[in-house]
Scaffold this motif. Structure first.
Motif, mmCIF file in Angstrom:
data_model
loop_
_atom_site.group_PDB
_atom_site.id
_atom_site.type_symbol
_atom_site.label_atom_id
_atom_site.label_comp_id
_atom_site.label_asym_id
_atom_site.label_seq_id
_atom_site.Cartn_x
_atom_site.Cartn_y
_atom_site.Cartn_z
ATOM 1 N N MET A 1 -0.175 2.851 -2.120
ATOM 2 C CA MET A 1 -1.223 2.201 -1.372
ATOM 3 C C MET A 1 -0.638 1.130 -0.471
ATOM 4 S SD MET A 1 -4.256 2.160 -4.261
ATOM 5 C CE MET A 1 -4.996 0.732 -3.594
ATOM 6 N N ILE A 2 0.377 0.435 -0.961
ATOM 7 C CA ILE A 2 0.995 -0.613 -0.158
ATOM 8 C C ILE A 2 1.698 -0.006 1.050
ATOM 9 C CG2 ILE A 2 2.776 -2.395 -0.145
ATOM 10 C CD1 ILE A 2 2.026 -2.935 -3.081
ATOM 11 N N ALA A 3 2.401 1.113 0.841
ATOM 12 C CA ALA A 3 3.094 1.761 1.955
ATOM 13 C C ALA A 3 2.100 2.240 2.999
ATOM 14 C CB ALA A 3 3.935 2.926 1.440
ATOM 15 N N GLY A 4 0.976 2.749 2.569
ATOM 16 C CA GLY A 4 -0.060 3.172 3.509
ATOM 17 C C GLY A 4 -0.619 2.006 4.289
ATOM 18 N N ALA A 5 -0.847 0.897 3.608
ATOM 19 C CA ALA A 5 -1.369 -0.290 4.290
ATOM 20 C C ALA A 5 -0.369 -0.817 5.308
ATOM 21 C CB ALA A 5 -1.709 -1.369 3.269
ATOM 22 N N VAL A 6 0.907 -0.817 4.948
ATOM 23 C CA VAL A 6 1.941 -1.280 5.879
ATOM 24 C C VAL A 6 2.010 -0.352 7.090
ATOM 25 C CG1 VAL A 6 4.437 -1.587 6.162
ATOM 26 C CG2 VAL A 6 3.293 -2.489 4.143
ATOM 27 N N THR A 7 1.901 0.944 6.862
ATOM 28 C CA THR A 7 1.924 1.907 7.966
ATOM 29 C C THR A 7 0.748 1.681 8.908
ATOM 30 O OG1 THR A 7 2.995 3.521 6.536
ATOM 31 C CG2 THR A 7 1.953 4.353 8.528
ATOM 32 N N ILE A 8 -0.415 1.425 8.361
ATOM 33 C CA ILE A 8 -1.595 1.167 9.190
ATOM 34 C C ILE A 8 -1.418 -0.115 9.992
ATOM 35 C CG2 ILE A 8 -4.041 0.533 9.094
ATOM 36 C CD1 ILE A 8 -4.293 2.547 6.769
ATOM 37 N N VAL A 9 -0.913 -1.156 9.373
ATOM 38 C CA VAL A 9 -0.717 -2.426 10.073
ATOM 39 C C VAL A 9 0.290 -2.263 11.207
ATOM 40 C CG1 VAL A 9 0.204 -4.771 9.819
ATOM 41 C CG2 VAL A 9 -1.408 -3.873 8.143
ATOM 42 N N VAL A 10 1.393 -1.562 10.955
ATOM 43 C CA VAL A 10 2.396 -1.343 12.001
ATOM 44 C C VAL A 10 1.800 -0.516 13.137
ATOM 45 C CG1 VAL A 10 4.591 -0.202 12.525
ATOM 46 C CG2 VAL A 10 4.391 -1.630 10.505
ATOM 47 N N LEU A 59 13.221 -0.636 3.838
ATOM 48 C CA LEU A 59 12.304 -0.343 2.738
ATOM 49 C C LEU A 59 12.950 -0.614 1.383
ATOM 50 C CD1 LEU A 59 10.525 2.897 3.987
ATOM 51 C CD2 LEU A 59 9.588 0.585 3.810
ATOM 52 N N SER A 60 14.250 -0.332 1.256
ATOM 53 C CA SER A 60 14.951 -0.633 0.005
ATOM 54 C C SER A 60 14.968 -2.125 -0.278
ATOM 55 C CB SER A 60 16.384 -0.108 0.058
ATOM 56 O OG SER A 60 16.402 1.292 0.157
ATOM 57 N N LEU A 61 15.194 -2.933 0.766
ATOM 58 C CA LEU A 61 15.173 -4.388 0.583
ATOM 59 C C LEU A 61 13.786 -4.888 0.211
ATOM 60 C CD1 LEU A 61 17.466 -5.573 3.505
ATOM 61 C CD2 LEU A 61 17.934 -5.736 1.059
ATOM 62 N N ILE A 62 12.764 -4.339 0.852
ATOM 63 C CA ILE A 62 11.392 -4.750 0.539
ATOM 64 C C ILE A 62 11.059 -4.423 -0.914
ATOM 65 C CG2 ILE A 62 8.961 -4.229 1.006
ATOM 66 C CD1 ILE A 62 9.800 -3.932 3.968
ATOM 67 N N VAL A 63 11.397 -3.217 -1.357
ATOM 68 C CA VAL A 63 11.114 -2.818 -2.746
ATOM 69 C C VAL A 63 11.927 -3.657 -3.723
ATOM 70 C CG1 VAL A 63 11.354 -0.928 -4.405
ATOM 71 C CG2 VAL A 63 10.372 -0.497 -2.160
ATOM 72 N N TYR A 64 13.197 -3.946 -3.385
ATOM 73 C CA TYR A 64 14.046 -4.759 -4.253
ATOM 74 C C TYR A 64 13.442 -6.155 -4.448
ATOM 75 C CZ TYR A 64 17.908 -7.731 -5.714
ATOM 76 O OH TYR A 64 18.675 -8.638 -6.367
ATOM 77 N N PHE A 65 13.084 -6.816 -3.339
ATOM 78 C CA PHE A 65 12.528 -8.164 -3.456
ATOM 79 C C PHE A 65 11.154 -8.152 -4.116
ATOM 80 C CE2 PHE A 65 15.595 -9.226 0.004
ATOM 81 C CZ PHE A 65 16.324 -10.144 -0.731
ATOM 82 N N PHE A 66 10.375 -7.116 -3.859
ATOM 83 C CA PHE A 66 9.075 -7.000 -4.511
ATOM 84 C C PHE A 66 9.254 -6.901 -6.021
ATOM 85 C CE2 PHE A 66 5.470 -4.458 -6.049
ATOM 86 C CZ PHE A 66 4.420 -5.268 -5.615
#
Length: 71
Positions: A1-10, A59-66
């Motif tokens: 859901m988060i990836a979808g939201a980020v895709t929509i925002v971009v 995306l790897s950095l975002i997932v790592y920090f998340f």
């Protein structure tokens, strides 16, 4: 859901910049050093390897920090 939201925002950000597709502020995207473009008379190939690697790293950095801050 988060990836979808980020895709929509971009996507909305790109549309709001007055351009459709990957143009405008993102005109460098797709023309990185490892992105391959082959154009012939009846054939066109665009293989965005460099852009794919950049997206993978981000995306790897975002997932790592998340994961680091949630746990």
């Amino acid at each position: 859901m988060i990836a979808g939201a980020v895709t929509i925002v971009v996507g909305l950000f790109m549309i709001a910049s007055g351009k459709t597709g990957i143009t405008g502020w993102f005109n460098w995207f797709g023309s990185l050093p490892l992105d391959m473009k082959i154009e012939k008379e009846n054939f066109r190939l665009h293989f965005p390897l460099g852009s794919s690697i950049l997206i993978s790293i981000l995306l790897s950095l975002i997932v790592y920090f998340f994961n680091k801050f949630i746990r």
